[in-house]
Design an enzyme around this catalytic site. Structure first.
Site, mmCIF file in Angstrom:
data_model
loop_
_atom_site.group_PDB
_atom_site.id
_atom_site.type_symbol
_atom_site.label_atom_id
_atom_site.label_comp_id
_atom_site.label_asym_id
_atom_site.label_seq_id
_atom_site.Cartn_x
_atom_site.Cartn_y
_atom_site.Cartn_z
ATOM 1 N N ASP A 1 -26.536 -5.167 11.891
ATOM 2 C CA ASP A 1 -26.106 -6.007 10.769
ATOM 3 C C ASP A 1 -25.915 -7.469 11.160
ATOM 4 O O ASP A 1 -25.858 -8.338 10.283
ATOM 5 C CB ASP A 1 -24.802 -5.477 10.170
ATOM 6 C CG ASP A 1 -25.018 -4.242 9.307
ATOM 7 O OD1 ASP A 1 -26.161 -4.014 8.865
ATOM 8 O OD2 ASP A 1 -24.047 -3.503 9.082
ATOM 9 N N ARG B 1 -35.374 -8.587 6.438
ATOM 10 C CA ARG B 1 -34.627 -9.609 7.175
ATOM 11 C C ARG B 1 -35.445 -10.262 8.277
ATOM 12 O O ARG B 1 -35.184 -11.418 8.640
ATOM 13 C CB ARG B 1 -33.320 -9.022 7.724
ATOM 14 C CG ARG B 1 -32.294 -8.771 6.626
ATOM 15 C CD ARG B 1 -30.988 -8.212 7.124
ATOM 16 N NE ARG B 1 -30.022 -8.155 6.019
ATOM 17 C CZ ARG B 1 -28.885 -7.487 6.057
ATOM 18 N NH1 ARG B 1 -28.554 -6.804 7.148
ATOM 19 N NH2 ARG B 1 -28.065 -7.492 5.014
#
Length: 438
Positions: A315, A346
């Site tokens: 994360d 991402r």
């Protein structure tokens, strides 16, 4: 809303980041099906966690939300006290909420539909559908993405399941289903993932067996109310850890941050890069370790990220890649294909933004190569991803000019007071609408 930043003259001060998002999700779910009343202090009042609260309330859980104090007071309904919701349960943007609720609902005596926003409706769910089906659950979906229609089955059967890839969300989903299954449910994972669910089950007095790679629960037990205080979220702290590390003249302290060993990848990697990070006042409360974290500016060097740190940092990679962007030399990240199926891709989002700010960044199928350099000012897109938005706000502390980050409303999912705390320590971040700014 967009963010606009101007370069910082250095970060200073002491702040406490909001409660841990992962623990908040799991804690409210478990106390909702416990026996008795539990007070949850430090609950993260972000949109993702409030979506979980709303879903549980729609199934009859009594949850009092004291938002300005970050407190929940929950009167548990017991293991068999949930009721069929009147409509589909909206999980918003939260992959954690939909996967945990799927495990909980698979063993209920009623049917449920779980849905979410457009981003969540692209997230992969086959990883939970397959093992839940092996336990006797029936779940309908189109293309193995939400919405999910769950046909509750109170006669689930425990299984021994080898996770094809380590995932705390999948592991937790199956453990929750195992609470309602006949016999024993054992989950084996190829590498350790975050273990908040296991720690919370112990805190709420549910018997489980655990060794180095496996965790087992037997169905038919009970959860007992037990007040809990949730530590600060290290994933939120990571933005300030990196900002202070890369900005000359910085020295900050972050108070009472969760330092669970399965979440420390970002600190481990930054230290490998040369960061000056000190962890002090270590304590353990409610089965979770916490500490204060002091960070001072340091010059960083690029590294090849060890594979065993990838899961522990999954994360935090958006902001870690900002550190890599200003480090001396090359940083290489591999074995991180999971980053492509988060709230956005991402890897693609970070490479795009870094290139727009003048950094040489190359996308790999499962990672990225970054050549450290000088961050320029410019405009980047968050792609409606909270962690991308905050990562580029951190980049703005050291950029040579203002940085504009598009579409930052989603930060409210995990860190509602990010801008307030950022400015408190000297980061110079402003929320703007239209074309206005500094």
């Amino acid at each position: 809303m967009d963010y606009q930043t101007i370069p910082s003259q250095g970060l200073s001060g002491e702040i406490c980041v909001p409660g841990d998002k992962s623990i908040s999700h799991r804690a409210v779910l478990l106390v909702a099906i416990a026996e008795g009343q539990t007070q949850v202090d430090g609950f993260l009042m972000g949109a993702d966690n409030l979506a979980m609260v709303s879903a549980l309330q729609q199934m009859g859980a009594s949850i009092q939300v004291i938002e300005d104090e970050n407190i929940l007071v929950v009167e548990g309904v017991g293991m068999t006290g949930l009721q069929a919701p009147p409509e589909a349960l909206d999980c918003g943007n939260s992959g954690t909420a939909i996967r945990l609720l799927s495990g909980l609902l698979a063993g209920q005596p009623f049917n449920t539909v779980l849905t979410g926003d457009s981003s969540l409706q692209r997230r992969p769910m086959k990883r939970i559908i397959d093992p839940l089906t092996l336990m006797g659950a029936k779940i309908d979906s189109t293309g193995n993405v939400p919405p999910l229609k769950i046909y509750g089955n109170p006669r689930l059967t425990g299984i021994h399941y080898q996770l094809p890839m380590a995932s705390a969300q999948v592991k937790s989903c199956l453990l929750l289903a195992g609470l309602y299954a006949r016999g024993k449910t054992c989950i084996t994972e190829p590498a350790p993932s975050r273990d908040h669910t296991e720690r919370l089950l112990k805190h709420f007095h549910y018997t489980l067996q655990k060794d180095k790679q496996s965790i087992c629960v037997s169905g038919g037990g009970k959860l007992k109310a037990n007040d809990i205080s949730i530590p600060g979220d290290i994933s939120s702290a990571a933005f300030f850890i990196v900002a202070a590390t890369i900005t000359p003249g910085s020295a900050i302290r972050l108070c009472r941050v969760g330092v669970n060993p399965t979440r420390l990848g970002v600190i481990n990697l930054l230290k490998m890069m040369g960061a000056d990070i000190e962890v002090t006042h270590y304590t353990e409360k409610n089965e979770e370790p916490t500490a204060d974290i002091t960070v001072r500016h340091a010059r960083l060097k690029g590294i090849d990220i060890p594979p065993d740190q990838v899961l522990l940092t999954i994360d935090e990679f958006p902001v870690l890649l900002i550190a890599a962007a200003v480090a001396q030399g090359k940083t290489v990240l591999r074995d991180a294909a999971e980053l492509r199926v988060k709230e956005t891709d991402r890897i693609a989002a970070m490479v795009d933004g870094l290139q727009k700010l003048g950094i040489a960044a190359e996308s790999l199928p499962d990672g990225v190569i970054i050549q450290g350099g000088t961050l320029e000012g410019g405009e980047v897109n968050s792609y409606d991803d909270h962690r991308i938005a905050m990562a580029f706000a951190v980049a703005g502390t050291l950029a040579k000019g203002p940085v504009r980050i598009r579409n930052c409303d989603n930060v409210k999912t995990s860190f509602p007071n990010f801008v307030e705390l950022a400015n408190e320590v000297g980061m110079n971040v402003k929320g703007v609408r239209g074309r206005g700014g500094f």
